[in-house]
Motif scaffolding. Structure first.
Motif, PDB file in Angstrom:
ATOM      1  N   HIS A 115       0.817  -1.221   0.000  1.00  0.00           N
ATOM      2  CA  HIS A 115       0.000   0.000   0.000  1.00  0.00           C
ATOM      3  C   HIS A 115       0.851   1.271   0.000  1.00  0.00           C
ATOM      4  CE1 HIS A 115      -2.986  -2.929   0.744  1.00  0.00           C
ATOM      5  NE2 HIS A 115      -3.861  -2.178   1.379  1.00  0.00           N
ATOM      6  N   THR A 116       1.775   1.356  -0.935  1.00  0.00           N
ATOM      7  CA  THR A 116       2.561   2.578  -1.101  1.00  0.00           C
ATOM      8  C   THR A 116       2.488   2.976  -2.569  1.00  0.00           C
ATOM      9  OG1 THR A 116       4.655   1.436  -1.580  1.00  0.00           O
ATOM     10  CG2 THR A 116       4.136   1.887   0.738  1.00  0.00           C
ATOM     11  N   TRP A 117       2.516   4.284  -2.820  1.00  0.00           N
ATOM     12  CA  TRP A 117       2.386   4.721  -4.199  1.00  0.00           C
ATOM     13  C   TRP A 117       3.580   4.295  -5.040  1.00  0.00           C
ATOM     14  CZ3 TRP A 117       5.788   7.685  -6.898  1.00  0.00           C
ATOM     15  CH2 TRP A 117       6.718   8.462  -6.170  1.00  0.00           C
ATOM     16  N   CYS A 150      -4.967   6.853   4.935  1.00  0.00           N
ATOM     17  CA  CYS A 150      -3.920   7.073   3.936  1.00  0.00           C
ATOM     18  C   CYS A 150      -2.530   7.131   4.563  1.00  0.00           C
ATOM     19  CB  CYS A 150      -4.195   8.317   3.111  1.00  0.00           C
ATOM     20  SG  CYS A 150      -4.325   9.854   4.013  1.00  0.00           S
ATOM     21  N   ARG A 152       0.849   5.544   5.596  1.00  0.00           N
ATOM     22  CA  ARG A 152       1.579   4.445   4.970  1.00  0.00           C
ATOM     23  C   ARG A 152       1.820   3.279   5.926  1.00  0.00           C
ATOM     24  NH1 ARG A 152       4.876   6.051   0.355  1.00  0.00           N
ATOM     25  NH2 ARG A 152       6.631   4.829   1.124  1.00  0.00           N
ATOM     26  N   ASP A 153       1.706   3.517   7.215  1.00  0.00           N
ATOM     27  CA  ASP A 153       1.907   2.484   8.224  1.00  0.00           C
ATOM     28  C   ASP A 153       0.540   2.006   8.721  1.00  0.00           C
ATOM     29  OD1 ASP A 153       2.187   1.394  10.994  1.00  0.00           O
ATOM     30  OD2 ASP A 153       4.311   1.803  10.657  1.00  0.00           O
ATOM     31  N   GLY A 174      -3.304   3.120   2.742  1.00  0.00           N
ATOM     32  CA  GLY A 174      -1.980   3.630   2.393  1.00  0.00           C
ATOM     33  C   GLY A 174      -2.092   4.843   1.487  1.00  0.00           C
ATOM     34  N   ASP A 175      -1.019   5.157   0.763  1.00  0.00           N
ATOM     35  CA  ASP A 175      -1.065   6.331  -0.123  1.00  0.00           C
ATOM     36  C   ASP A 175      -1.076   5.939  -1.598  1.00  0.00           C
ATOM     37  OD1 ASP A 175       1.557   5.491  -0.346  1.00  0.00           O
ATOM     38  OD2 ASP A 175       2.457   7.452   0.041  1.00  0.00           O
ATOM     39  N   THR A 176      -1.700   4.784  -1.894  1.00  0.00           N
ATOM     40  CA  THR A 176      -1.801   4.357  -3.290  1.00  0.00           C
ATOM     41  C   THR A 176      -2.668   5.306  -4.115  1.00  0.00           C
ATOM     42  OG1 THR A 176      -3.622   2.873  -2.660  1.00  0.00           O
ATOM     43  CG2 THR A 176      -1.432   1.922  -2.782  1.00  0.00           C
TER      44      THR A 176
END
Length: 260
Positions: A115-117, A150, A152-153, A174-176
């Motif tokens: 779940h990270t961009w 949103c 990331r953790d 996350g920041d997707t």
């Protein structure tokens, strides 16, 4: 390197599916959407899922050929379905895309990995290399439900929501969501829409000679400051995600690609 060189590449149908897991409407929505789209695609249909985890979505997909990718499968591999039409790679998506050579293109790819961009965008770009002009990409976790989701953790997101808002929800995306402005800015021949009803919000992306999205969100390269694309930025720009209900979104993709 061939598929057999990577961990747990399998073939031949021999066993029953694993026991069903507890119902999860979000996972059911993913399978429903994927199967609806696959039913409109001419056979043989080829499906790739990155971020399989428990396999609850993957095992519900009806495709002629299926590929599962995850660094650590959370299901009993011995009792999982096997056959010439299904394969498993217990490896990172980076390693899969780098080392597994295909003599075909996938019709539909579901990206539900880290779940990270950064990782999601890398998976997305690699997916473009193994899909064809009428392929469809489904992106999960693309629409955060609140400022906490949103993060990331995941652990921190849940703890902060409980501590600061008294909300016991474990929602986490996350920041997707940040890859939508990247797609809109740097992939002008792609169209996308975001499903916001009937389950977990997800984005559909496909190639189109006349993209549904006309202009970039980030008008200047100098605006590409990813940390600045925070939750407030998302709230200001969420309409640019091309929001639709599920029925409208599926119909748009099928019509645009002249499927069915």
């Amino acid at each position: 390197m061939t598929p057999a060189d990577l961990p747990f590449a399998t073939s031949r149908v021999m066993s029953d599916p694993p026991a069903p897991l507890p119902n999860n409407p979000f996972l059911q929505a993913s399978a429903r959407r994927v199967n609806s789209l696959l039913s409109a695609i001419p056979s043989p249909t080829r499906y790739l899922e990155v971020g399989v985890e428990t396999g609850q979505t993957f095992f519900e997909i009806s495709a002629d050929f299926k590929t599962a990718v995850d660094p650590k499968f959370l299901f009993d591999r011995e009792s999982a379905p096997k056959g010439d039409s299904i394969e498993y790679f217990e490896t990172t998506s980076d390693r899969f895309f780098c080392n597994v050579k295909r003599d075909f293109k996938y019709d539909l790819v579901f990206l539900d990995g880290l779940h990270t961009w950064e990782q999601t965008y890398r998976d997305f770009c690699n997916t473009l290399l193994i899909t064809h002009k009428r392929s469809i990409i489904l992106l999960d976790d693309i629409f955060p439900s609140d400022v906490f989701s949103c993060n990331r953790d995941q652990v921190e997101a849940v703890m902060m929501r409980q501590f600061m808002a008294g909300d016991p929800s474990n929602a986490w995306h996350g920041d997707t969501y940040k890859i939508i402005p990247l797609i809109r800015t740097f992939h002008p021949l792609l169209s996308y829409c975001t499903i916001i009803t009937d389950g977990n919000p997800q984005a559909l992306v496909w190639r189109s000679p006349q993209p549904a999205i006309a202009s970039p969100i980030l008008r200047e390269v100098g605006e590409l400051n990813m940390p600045a694309l925070d939750y407030l930025w998302f709230l200001r720009h969420q309409e640019s995600y091309n929001l639709m209900n599920e029925q409208e979104a599926l119909a748009l993709v099928i019509r645009s690609l002249q499927l069915g």
